[in-house]
Design a protein around this motif. Sequence first.
Motif, PDB file in Angstrom:
ATOM      1  N   UNK A  25       0.851  -1.190   0.000  1.00  0.00           N
ATOM      2  CA  UNK A  25       0.000   0.000   0.000  1.00  0.00           C
ATOM      3  C   UNK A  25       0.887   1.242   0.000  1.00  0.00           C
ATOM      4  N   UNK A  26       0.769   2.035  -1.067  1.00  0.00           N
ATOM      5  CA  UNK A  26       1.585   3.240  -1.249  1.00  0.00           C
ATOM      6  C   UNK A  26       0.665   4.445  -1.105  1.00  0.00           C
ATOM      7  N   UNK A  27       0.931   5.289  -0.132  1.00  0.00           N
ATOM      8  CA  UNK A  27       0.047   6.431   0.108  1.00  0.00           C
ATOM      9  C   UNK A  27       0.807   7.535   0.832  1.00  0.00           C
ATOM     10  N   UNK A  28       0.190   8.718   0.856  1.00  0.00           N
ATOM     11  CA  UNK A  28       0.726   9.805   1.671  1.00  0.00           C
ATOM     12  C   UNK A  28       0.422   9.521   3.131  1.00  0.00           C
ATOM     13  N   UNK A  29       1.423   9.726   3.976  1.00  0.00           N
ATOM     14  CA  UNK A  29       1.257   9.493   5.412  1.00  0.00           C
ATOM     15  C   UNK A  29       0.721  10.762   6.063  1.00  0.00           C
ATOM     16  N   UNK A  63       9.132  19.124  13.023  1.00  0.00           N
ATOM     17  CA  UNK A  63       8.751  20.285  12.208  1.00  0.00           C
ATOM     18  C   UNK A  63       9.041  20.113  10.719  1.00  0.00           C
ATOM     19  N   UNK A  64      10.243  19.718  10.315  1.00  0.00           N
ATOM     20  CA  UNK A  64      10.463  19.591   8.867  1.00  0.00           C
ATOM     21  C   UNK A  64       9.607  18.513   8.219  1.00  0.00           C
ATOM     22  N   UNK A  65       9.318  17.427   8.936  1.00  0.00           N
ATOM     23  CA  UNK A  65       8.432  16.409   8.384  1.00  0.00           C
ATOM     24  C   UNK A  65       7.031  16.973   8.157  1.00  0.00           C
ATOM     25  N   UNK A  66       6.554  17.741   9.113  1.00  0.00           N
ATOM     26  CA  UNK A  66       5.209  18.303   8.994  1.00  0.00           C
ATOM     27  C   UNK A  66       5.090  19.246   7.801  1.00  0.00           C
ATOM     28  N   UNK A  67       6.206  19.870   7.412  1.00  0.00           N
ATOM     29  CA  UNK A  67       6.173  20.843   6.321  1.00  0.00           C
ATOM     30  C   UNK A  67       6.318  20.201   4.953  1.00  0.00           C
ATOM     31  N   UNK A  68       6.498  18.874   4.901  1.00  0.00           N
ATOM     32  CA  UNK A  68       6.808  18.205   3.631  1.00  0.00           C
ATOM     33  C   UNK A  68       5.748  17.189   3.254  1.00  0.00           C
ATOM     34  N   UNK A  70       5.007  13.587   2.711  1.00  0.00           N
ATOM     35  CA  UNK A  70       5.575  12.343   3.222  1.00  0.00           C
ATOM     36  C   UNK A  70       4.834  11.147   2.636  1.00  0.00           C
ATOM     37  N   UNK A  71       5.508  10.415   1.772  1.00  0.00           N
ATOM     38  CA  UNK A  71       4.925   9.211   1.187  1.00  0.00           C
ATOM     39  C   UNK A  71       5.514   7.989   1.868  1.00  0.00           C
ATOM     40  N   UNK A  72       4.718   6.939   1.959  1.00  0.00           N
ATOM     41  CA  UNK A  72       5.165   5.723   2.637  1.00  0.00           C
ATOM     42  C   UNK A  72       4.575   4.512   1.941  1.00  0.00           C
ATOM     43  N   UNK A  73       5.264   3.394   2.113  1.00  0.00           N
ATOM     44  CA  UNK A  73       4.768   2.103   1.651  1.00  0.00           C
ATOM     45  C   UNK A  73       4.523   1.242   2.880  1.00  0.00           C
ATOM     46  N   UNK A  74       3.339   0.629   2.929  1.00  0.00           N
ATOM     47  CA  UNK A  74       2.959  -0.226   4.048  1.00  0.00           C
ATOM     48  C   UNK A  74       2.706  -1.642   3.533  1.00  0.00           C
ATOM     49  N   UNK A  75       3.007  -2.608   4.365  1.00  0.00           N
ATOM     50  CA  UNK A  75       2.787  -4.011   4.022  1.00  0.00           C
ATOM     51  C   UNK A  75       1.665  -4.559   4.897  1.00  0.00           C
ATOM     52  N   UNK A  76       0.456  -4.727   4.358  1.00  0.00           N
ATOM     53  CA  UNK A  76      -0.665  -5.225   5.168  1.00  0.00           C
ATOM     54  C   UNK A  76      -0.412  -6.605   5.773  1.00  0.00           C
ATOM     55  N   UNK A  77       0.516  -7.371   5.193  1.00  0.00           N
ATOM     56  CA  UNK A  77       0.807  -8.700   5.716  1.00  0.00           C
ATOM     57  C   UNK A  77       1.814  -8.682   6.854  1.00  0.00           C
ATOM     58  N   UNK A  78       2.384  -7.526   7.120  1.00  0.00           N
ATOM     59  CA  UNK A  78       3.382  -7.422   8.184  1.00  0.00           C
ATOM     60  C   UNK A  78       2.711  -7.452   9.552  1.00  0.00           C
ATOM     61  N   UNK A  79       3.364  -8.025  10.565  1.00  0.00           N
ATOM     62  CA  UNK A  79       2.808  -7.978  11.932  1.00  0.00           C
ATOM     63  C   UNK A  79       2.592  -6.552  12.422  1.00  0.00           C
TER      64      UNK A  79
END
Length: 434
Positions: A25-29, A63-68, A70-79
Amino acid sequence: MTSLDARAVPVDAVSAETLAAAGLDYRLADLSDEATAQSYQRAVSRGFLGDEPDAQALAFGQAPFQARRNAAVYDPASPAADFPVATVNSWVTPLTVPGGAAVDMWAISVVTVAATHRRRGIARALLEGELRAAASAGVPVAGLTVSEATIYGRYGFGAAVPTVRLDIDARRAGWAGPTPSGRIEYREREQLADDLAAVHERARLRRPGQIPGWRTRWEGFAGLSPSDTERDRVRGVRYLDDEGALRGVLVYTLAEKGGSFRFGLHVRMLVAETPDATAALWRFALQHDLVDDVTADLRPTDDPLPWLVADPRGVVQTVHDHGWLRILDLPTALAARHWSAPLDTVLRVEDPLGFTAGDWRLRIDQSGAAVVESAADDAVDARLGVAALSALYAGGVSASALHGAGLIDADPGVVERLDRALASFPAPSLDIWY
């Protein structure tokens, strides 16, 4: 300063589909959610083999993360399905180009893939997704700094902004430069962060390759980060000119050498906007009491230091890659910079991702202004890939070097004319990581 907010740009649909086919799953965090924000920052730290961040470190870096974006990849099968297995973030920032103008750049950072999920095409999906997102938003150039230099050429990035590491034997090098008439004074850490921000924001406008910093970047240099293991060793001074104006800042650490009561001085950052400020701060470092050697990195290739000392053999210069650029909109990018000589040539650009592929006529007039147009029916003078063109863009890499490496196919006369037109004064540099 650009008005485009990268956070409003959705993730790339092609990459999302590719990763979904792999069960990911690829989405904006959404970093407004505290649990999501903390897991994202922890994933970034893990990806760069850093320490597990404590609550203070997480709060400092928020702070810098909040200003950017942020995309992430999640693995639904992961614990731990809510913990990212890959990260990348981005923002749009002005990049100074030759001539002192600026062009919007899609800055890419924190590219990580968990060790448990390597060799699954995730990094490719992330990088290509960032480039397609940037192009869809109309941003003409992308850029990044890299931990590994062998990865990004395949995506069309070129090592465009080389920098220099200096290793200085202070006693051998001595000093032969001027003694500027301004004054140097110590500053406390909070003051250092303020001074760095002020001087860098002015100085970056005069040096191609530079981008703006941000508050936690300056606080990090100044030793205010709670995760900085050397924070108690950080010291700093500033240089004021004859009128009392702030013109330069030096932040450094000192480390004793084997109980000898002799020290090494490491320059964390030296930023100056005048020759006097540069000379005064270098003189302070090299003539510091009890210091035998001085080290500094991310210095420009035209740094005057080797010419300020009595014995230049006391200065070892190591040139290395640092700022990587990727052209996405060729006409806009090439027209944004100043060129140093007239030119009329046709370039055939190869771009596997298609953003800049084609034949382009580059016309540069006597004033150094460029016009770029499609040239489908004209004879081609030079053939090169987009990574090579991107490496040339800031004026820090010569066409003759790339021609010698087989990366430009052209007659020597064409290569020479390209070099004359591309030359940048001053040389490009980039003094931060991002």
